[in-house]
Design an enzyme around this catalytic site. Sequence first.
Site, mmCIF file in Angstrom:
data_model
loop_
_atom_site.group_PDB
_atom_site.id
_atom_site.type_symbol
_atom_site.label_atom_id
_atom_site.label_comp_id
_atom_site.label_asym_id
_atom_site.label_seq_id
_atom_site.Cartn_x
_atom_site.Cartn_y
_atom_site.Cartn_z
ATOM 1 N N ASP A 114 0.839 -1.199 0.000
ATOM 2 C CA ASP A 114 0.000 0.000 0.000
ATOM 3 C C ASP A 114 0.874 1.249 0.000
ATOM 4 O O ASP A 114 2.013 1.226 0.469
ATOM 5 C CB ASP A 114 -0.897 0.030 1.238
ATOM 6 N N LYS A 115 0.320 2.333 -0.493
ATOM 7 C CA LYS A 115 1.055 3.595 -0.572
ATOM 8 C C LYS A 115 1.713 3.951 0.763
ATOM 9 O O LYS A 115 2.894 4.302 0.812
ATOM 10 C CB LYS A 115 0.108 4.723 -0.992
#
Length: 340
Positions: free
Chosen positions: A149-150
């Site tokens: 995830d970012k």
Amino acid sequence: MSAPFKQADDTRKVLTAGEDAEGRLDAWLADALGGEHSRSRIKALIEQGAVSLNGTAVTEPKKKVHPGDEIVIELPQPEDPEPKGEDIPLEVLHEDEDLIVILKPAGLVVHPGAGNWTGTLVNALIHHCGTSLSGIGGVKRPGIVHRLDKETSGVMVAAKNDAAHRHLSAQFADHGRSGPLERAYQAVVWGRPRQLRGTIDAPLGRAGDRTKRAVKREESDDAREAITHYEVVERYGEKPDATCLASLVECQLETGRTHQIRVHMAHIGHPLIGDPEYGAAFRTKANLLPEHARAVVNAFHRQALHAHLLAFEHPRTGEVMEFEAPMPADMQQLVEALRK
């Protein structure tokens, strides 16, 4: 609805609602545009102010449409679908002719997509590796065999040729059940699981939009197997009844679903500190912390999750390679504040 368009070009469309027009603006537009854009995309455009109703800009997707209404939608110019190399610093842990292992910082998106067409890990890899990246992942995802995830930091591997891509992808698809692949994460969660070591076996599926996930019944159409093994490593603010304010947990993935650790830990009542999607309801628990720890927790604006261990078989040599990454500074500060 018949022929709602008065005029149309690539970026601006003017529509007139017919005699049978009714319902929400986002739903009506999605139907009027004939599936050209998803309802979620239309909703986002409305919220961004790109739609006007009878000459007045609207930002509420639930606005009602009535017969005779004139709706204008301004579509953004299409983005270049092929990512370009960008000189974004990479922390390289290992690199050879077949693969590259990097330490992804929190805040870096892995590959281009809606809202993030530039400034991604893929852009950095293209600049660093040139034309050597594997093309199997597609134009927008060259070399990418797995994702983080970012706002999750940690170790990642990317393939530099198609043979390496196929070999690595097979290992990730197998989830380490018959091979050496291993993925371990450090997570700081609210409270403490009742069992200090356990397995969460709960299928995941979409939760009403294209990004958020939720635990689903096995018979649900979009339910996909998801298994997380966890172990409590440290406990903070422990009380005589064995409860505590927060814990450091190590999680190992047996499957690799979107947001898996975040959803699973929230599912058992212990969401990650800082998680805006799955832990928002626990923010007030920071008020139970001493002043210094409370300040650090309130200033922590991402999920406290770090992929600290990655092991896999090298696609050419067969050697089992293992990489560990120390906890990043922001999570280390969080842990130190909780320890005190």
